[in-house]
Each structure stands twice: as C-alpha cells, then as structure tokens.
Motif scaffolding. Structure first.
Motif, PDB file in Angstrom:
ATOM      1  N   ASN A  24     -35.422 -54.514  17.289  1.00 17.15           N
ATOM      2  CA  ASN A  24     -34.634 -55.625  17.809  1.00 17.15           C
ATOM      3  C   ASN A  24     -34.174 -55.336  19.232  1.00 17.15           C
ATOM      4  O   ASN A  24     -34.196 -54.197  19.683  1.00 17.15           O
ATOM      5  CB  ASN A  24     -33.411 -55.871  16.928  1.00 17.15           C
ATOM      6  N   GLU A  25     -33.720 -56.365  19.915  1.00 13.97           N
ATOM      7  CA  GLU A  25     -33.202 -56.178  21.267  1.00 13.97           C
ATOM      8  C   GLU A  25     -31.803 -55.600  21.260  1.00 13.97           C
ATOM      9  O   GLU A  25     -31.304 -55.163  22.293  1.00 13.97           O
ATOM     10  CB  GLU A  25     -33.228 -57.495  22.032  1.00 13.97           C
ATOM     11  N   ILE A  26     -31.146 -55.607  20.112  1.00 16.68           N
ATOM     12  CA  ILE A  26     -29.817 -55.009  19.976  1.00 16.68           C
ATOM     13  C   ILE A  26     -29.886 -53.955  18.883  1.00 16.68           C
ATOM     14  O   ILE A  26     -30.401 -54.195  17.807  1.00 16.68           O
ATOM     15  CB  ILE A  26     -28.756 -56.058  19.632  1.00 16.68           C
ATOM     16  N   LEU A  27     -29.372 -52.769  19.191  1.00 15.72           N
ATOM     17  CA  LEU A  27     -29.374 -51.655  18.252  1.00 15.72           C
ATOM     18  C   LEU A  27     -27.935 -51.286  17.931  1.00 15.72           C
ATOM     19  O   LEU A  27     -27.129 -51.071  18.836  1.00 15.72           O
ATOM     20  CB  LEU A  27     -30.092 -50.447  18.869  1.00 15.72           C
ATOM     21  N   GLN A  28     -27.611 -51.241  16.651  1.00 17.47           N
ATOM     22  CA  GLN A  28     -26.277 -50.831  16.228  1.00 17.47           C
ATOM     23  C   GLN A  28     -26.418 -49.583  15.365  1.00 17.47           C
ATOM     24  O   GLN A  28     -27.009 -49.618  14.290  1.00 17.47           O
ATOM     25  CB  GLN A  28     -25.573 -51.926  15.442  1.00 17.47           C
ATOM     26  N   LEU A  29     -25.898 -48.479  15.860  1.00 21.37           N
ATOM     27  CA  LEU A  29     -25.965 -47.213  15.140  1.00 21.37           C
ATOM     28  C   LEU A  29     -24.723 -47.033  14.293  1.00 21.37           C
ATOM     29  O   LEU A  29     -23.604 -47.251  14.753  1.00 21.37           O
ATOM     30  CB  LEU A  29     -26.093 -46.051  16.128  1.00 21.37           C
ATOM     31  N   THR A  30     -24.918 -46.643  13.049  1.00 22.93           N
ATOM     32  CA  THR A  30     -23.798 -46.423  12.134  1.00 22.93           C
ATOM     33  C   THR A  30     -24.079 -45.196  11.284  1.00 22.93           C
ATOM     34  O   THR A  30     -25.188 -44.666  11.264  1.00 22.93           O
ATOM     35  CB  THR A  30     -23.602 -47.625  11.195  1.00 22.93           C
ATOM     36  N   GLY A  31     -23.084 -44.778  10.561  1.00 24.21           N
ATOM     37  CA  GLY A  31     -23.237 -43.708   9.575  1.00 24.21           C
ATOM     38  C   GLY A  31     -23.703 -42.394  10.161  1.00 24.21           C
ATOM     39  O   GLY A  31     -23.111 -41.873  11.102  1.00 24.21           O
ATOM     40  N   ASP A  32     -24.794 -41.866   9.622  1.00 18.54           N
ATOM     41  CA  ASP A  32     -25.297 -40.555  10.008  1.00 18.54           C
ATOM     42  C   ASP A  32     -25.805 -40.493  11.435  1.00 18.54           C
ATOM     43  O   ASP A  32     -26.030 -39.410  11.965  1.00 18.54           O
ATOM     44  CB  ASP A  32     -26.426 -40.120   9.068  1.00 18.54           C
ATOM     45  N   TYR A  33     -26.016 -41.641  12.071  1.00 23.36           N
ATOM     46  CA  TYR A  33     -26.569 -41.660  13.415  1.00 23.36           C
ATOM     47  C   TYR A  33     -25.509 -41.549  14.504  1.00 23.36           C
ATOM     48  O   TYR A  33     -25.846 -41.447  15.670  1.00 23.36           O
ATOM     49  CB  TYR A  33     -27.387 -42.934  13.640  1.00 23.36           C
ATOM     50  N   CYS A  34     -24.234 -41.581  14.126  1.00 28.86           N
ATOM     51  CA  CYS A  34     -23.149 -41.563  15.106  1.00 28.86           C
ATOM     52  C   CYS A  34     -22.182 -40.429  14.824  1.00 28.86           C
ATOM     53  O   CYS A  34     -21.948 -40.064  13.687  1.00 28.86           O
ATOM     54  CB  CYS A  34     -22.355 -42.873  15.062  1.00 28.86           C
ATOM     55  N   HIS A  35     -21.608 -39.941  15.898  1.00 30.08           N
ATOM     56  CA  HIS A  35     -20.512 -38.981  15.760  1.00 30.08           C
ATOM     57  C   HIS A  35     -19.314 -39.737  15.185  1.00 30.08           C
ATOM     58  O   HIS A  35     -19.038 -40.869  15.590  1.00 30.08           O
ATOM     59  CB  HIS A  35     -20.176 -38.395  17.127  1.00 30.08           C
ATOM     60  N   PRO A  36     -18.587 -39.148  14.238  1.00 36.61           N
ATOM     61  CA  PRO A  36     -17.460 -39.870  13.604  1.00 36.61           C
ATOM     62  C   PRO A  36     -16.436 -40.423  14.596  1.00 36.61           C
ATOM     63  O   PRO A  36     -15.851 -41.469  14.361  1.00 36.61           O
ATOM     64  CB  PRO A  36     -16.832 -38.809  12.703  1.00 36.61           C
ATOM     65  N   ASP A  37     -16.232 -39.761  15.727  1.00 32.15           N
ATOM     66  CA  ASP A  37     -15.253 -40.228  16.715  1.00 32.15           C
ATOM     67  C   ASP A  37     -15.683 -41.525  17.397  1.00 32.15           C
ATOM     68  O   ASP A  37     -14.861 -42.238  17.951  1.00 32.15           O
ATOM     69  CB  ASP A  37     -15.017 -39.162  17.784  1.00 32.15           C
ATOM     70  N   THR A  38     -16.977 -41.833  17.393  1.00 35.69           N
ATOM     71  CA  THR A  38     -17.455 -43.020  18.100  1.00 35.69           C
ATOM     72  C   THR A  38     -17.601 -44.236  17.194  1.00 35.69           C
ATOM     73  O   THR A  38     -17.869 -45.329  17.679  1.00 35.69           O
ATOM     74  CB  THR A  38     -18.819 -42.751  18.771  1.00 35.69           C
ATOM     75  N   LEU A  39     -17.446 -44.074  15.890  1.00 31.89           N
ATOM     76  CA  LEU A  39     -17.646 -45.200  14.977  1.00 31.89           C
ATOM     77  C   LEU A  39     -16.664 -46.328  15.230  1.00 31.89           C
ATOM     78  O   LEU A  39     -17.014 -47.494  15.123  1.00 31.89           O
ATOM     79  CB  LEU A  39     -17.546 -44.729  13.524  1.00 31.89           C
TER      80      LEU A  39
END
Length: 64
Positions: A24-39
């Motif tokens: 997709n043209e927009i990517l939303q990273l969540t869970g295991d793909y992100c550092h907990p501080d950035t969620l």
C-alpha cells in the motif's frame, strides 16, 4: 527507509528472489515491528519512492 531482502543464500549458491510484492501507499507498523516507546506516537509512513533492481546477482541496474 525499509529494505526488503531480495536475495537468498543457499549452502552452495545464492539466488535472486523474483517474487513480486504488493504494498500500500501507507504503511502502519505495529506490534513486533515497532519499539514500544514509539507505539503511542503512531508509526505511520507514506510511500515516497521505490528502488528496483533489474538484473542478476552478478550485475544489473537499480532504478526508481
């Protein structure tokens, strides 16, 4: 920048992975793909550019 690994390393040889990928043209990273501080900040990214390699492991060209 997000880079997808497109080469496979085997015991005796290496090869290029030619499977096409849809995204997709927009990517939303969540869970295991992100550092907990950035969620809580929201890890949402807009696609800006794509670089494509045309060729083999021994040579080729990258283009956008």
């Amino acid at each position: 920048m997000i880079q997808l690994k497109r080469f496979a390393q085997g015991f005796w040889s290496n090869s290029k992975i030619d499977t096409q990928i849809a995204f997709n043209e927009i990517l939303q990273l969540t869970g295991d793909y992100c550092h907990p501080d950035t969620l809580t900040l929201g890890s949402v990214y807009d696609l800006y550019a794509v670089v494509h390699h045309m060729g083999s492991l021994n040579g080729g060209h990258y283009y956008t």
